[in-house]
Design an enzyme around this catalytic site. Structure first.
Site, short mmCIF file in Angstrom:
data_model
loop_
_atom_site.label_atom_id
_atom_site.label_comp_id
_atom_site.label_asym_id
_atom_site.label_seq_id
_atom_site.Cartn_x
_atom_site.Cartn_y
_atom_site.Cartn_z
CD GLN A 35 -2.08 -3.88 1.82
OE1 GLN A 35 -1.51 -3.12 1.04
NE2 GLN A 35 -1.45 -4.90 2.38
CB CYS A 36 -9.36 -1.20 -0.85
SG CYS A 36 -10.45 -0.21 -1.89
N GLY A 37 -9.49 1.69 0.51
CA GLY A 37 -10.34 2.59 1.28
C GLY A 37 -11.73 2.03 1.52
CG PHE A 38 -14.34 1.37 -1.40
CD1 PHE A 38 -15.26 2.34 -1.01
CD2 PHE A 38 -13.66 1.56 -2.60
CE1 PHE A 38 -15.51 3.46 -1.79
CE2 PHE A 38 -13.90 2.68 -3.39
CZ PHE A 38 -14.83 3.63 -2.98
CB THR A 39 -10.67 -2.65 3.36
OG1 THR A 39 -9.84 -2.72 2.18
CG2 THR A 39 -10.49 -3.91 4.17
#
Length: 161
Positions: A35-39
């Protein structure tokens, strides 16, 4: 055999994940979260796995919930998410702590006192590149995408390509 290659971890599916299987392989260790912007980097990590595995390379995904609680899921949910959204085939560990207090011994070796590139992990998707002898030869920030020319060049150089 290096200290890293002597470690035994638990894989995401609960089985033993002995790091000696990566001896003589170039390894990219990445702390990951769903659930990360970098996922979306999972896609690029899988592309690296697909492109370079035949040359003696592997990605190792290390789920971590220490940054913004961005990996709250259990092992089965993480595995399902990675398979359904990014067709991940590279090995994944159970969730680990990557920063002190109580960080996992793997991350003490990668980033602890006396490491080649010491210092706390800043966020999800930080990357460590290891040569076949288990020496850390590069550390890359979260914003470094898997297709970054600097990272690709380092991987190819380590593989002798």
């Amino acid at each position: 055999m290096s200290a890293i290659h002597r470690l035994n971890l638990c894989a995401l599916d609960g089985s033993e994940l002995a790091l000696d299987q990566f001896a003589n392989k170039v390894l990219l260790i990445v702390n990951v979260a769903s659930q990360c912007g970098f996922t979306p980097q999972y896609e690029g990590l899988q592309a690296l796995q697909d492109s370079y595995a035949k040359h003696g390379f592997s990605v190792l995904g290390v789920p971590c919930n220490q940054f913004g609680q961005q990996e709250p899921a259990g092992a089965d949910e993480i595995a399902q998410f990675c398979k359904e959204h990014y067709s991940v085939t590279f090995p994944m560990t159970e969730k680990l702590l990557v920063n002190e207090p109580n960080c996992h011994p793997l991350y003490r070796l990668l980033a602890g006192e006396g490491a080649e590139f010491p210092g706390e992990i800043a966020w999800n998707f930080e990357k460590f590149l290891l040569d076949g002898q288990g020496a850390v030869i590069g550390r890359y920030a979260s914003r470094t995408t898997p297709d970054d020319p600097v990272l690709l060049s380092a991987i190819e150089s380590a593989l002798g390509l």
